[in-house]
Design an enzyme around this catalytic site. Sequence first.
Site: not given
Length: 401
Positions: A140, A225, A254
């Site tokens: 993702f 990532d 995040k």
Amino acid sequence: MGAQLDNAVALDARVMMQTYGRKPVMFVRGEGMRLYDDEGREYLDFIAGIGAVSLGHSHPAVTGALCEQAAKLTHVSNLFYVEHRAELAADVSSLLGGGWRMFLANSGAEAVEGAIKLARRWASTHKPGAFKVITLERSFHGRTLAALAATGQASKQDAFKPLPEGFLHVPANDVSALEAALDGTVAAVMVEVVQGEGGVWPLTAEYLSAVRRLCDERGALFIADEVQTGFYRTGPAFAHQAFDVVPDVVTVAKALGNGLPIGGFLARGDAAEALQPGEHGSTFGGGPAICAAARATLAAMLAEDLGRNALESGAYLRAKLEALAASTGAITDVRGAGLMVGVTLARPVAAEIATEALRRGLVLNNIGTNILRFLPPLVCGKPEIDTLLTTLSDILDEGIV
Ligand code: PLP
């Protein structure tokens, strides 16, 4: 349901695009691992705003830094120098070992988009003709079009085709598949060190070193990532640091803002010089208020030794879940790193467990029908984990699901 929640549900149904199936609860306040709803009920938070609120809710150092800078100056754009921006980049670079350049954006998807642009731009001078990015099945990388094209989950992509071209998906932890795909058209390989949204699937050390080796041999950038794994989630500052590999590009978001919107990508070596003036930009990225908050976040993470707690509490959580698996047979697999933990259930009742747990004051996250993912704030300790396990075991024992 209380009146405030009733109104929120009705208004949301009328005016919000219905892209989320929200749970019927309205949180109005938070402190550390605890959340409080509109009627004052307390909950233990095991998802932390999808892995963003690593220091816990309403951390005073972050709130203080944000308010102080917002009162002074919030935004002038990247056309000018401001306080905190380059200092934040220096802080993140030094967490990565030093010598990195950073571009600041506002979210994980933007961080990924920027890293993809950087890879294409780098290839235009270092590997002419290469533009493809290899990513992994079940990965993702975000919801914007290129990040979605990079994401290895057909169910999220199908309704939005045609997607931008140039993305290849190979199975995780399969070195020969990567070897076969990494040819002269490939500019970069992008991986999550632990796949998060796909269900918490760690990559092996052998695979990560093969990614590094093949990128070196064939001339491609290795993009890690670290949007979900970054900033001590798995123990070290970045998940790849537990292995003997250094990527060329790292994406972050995040936890960097402890719940405030921020993202970015960093590069080292010739990749750091790839993007030229005018080739990438952001109105809001790198603003002084968000950067002050992010610097305070990183300082508090270090001061509170959250990496060590992530390792210790994560090991305790996994051991308890393994014991529950052995005693009930309801869990078939426990995996993860630090406080990024996933379990596969024997039956497809993950959503039902999350719903029942919420009723009992626990905020849990299910992925699909049979995976539960735990991403608590990194301040999570043994007492909170004990409460989680007691509640989970009660729900399983009572045969409610
Ligand atoms: N990359 C990874 C590894 C993620 O886990 C996510 C979000 O969960 C993203 C990118 C996208 O981040 P955002 O939701 O901030 O756009």
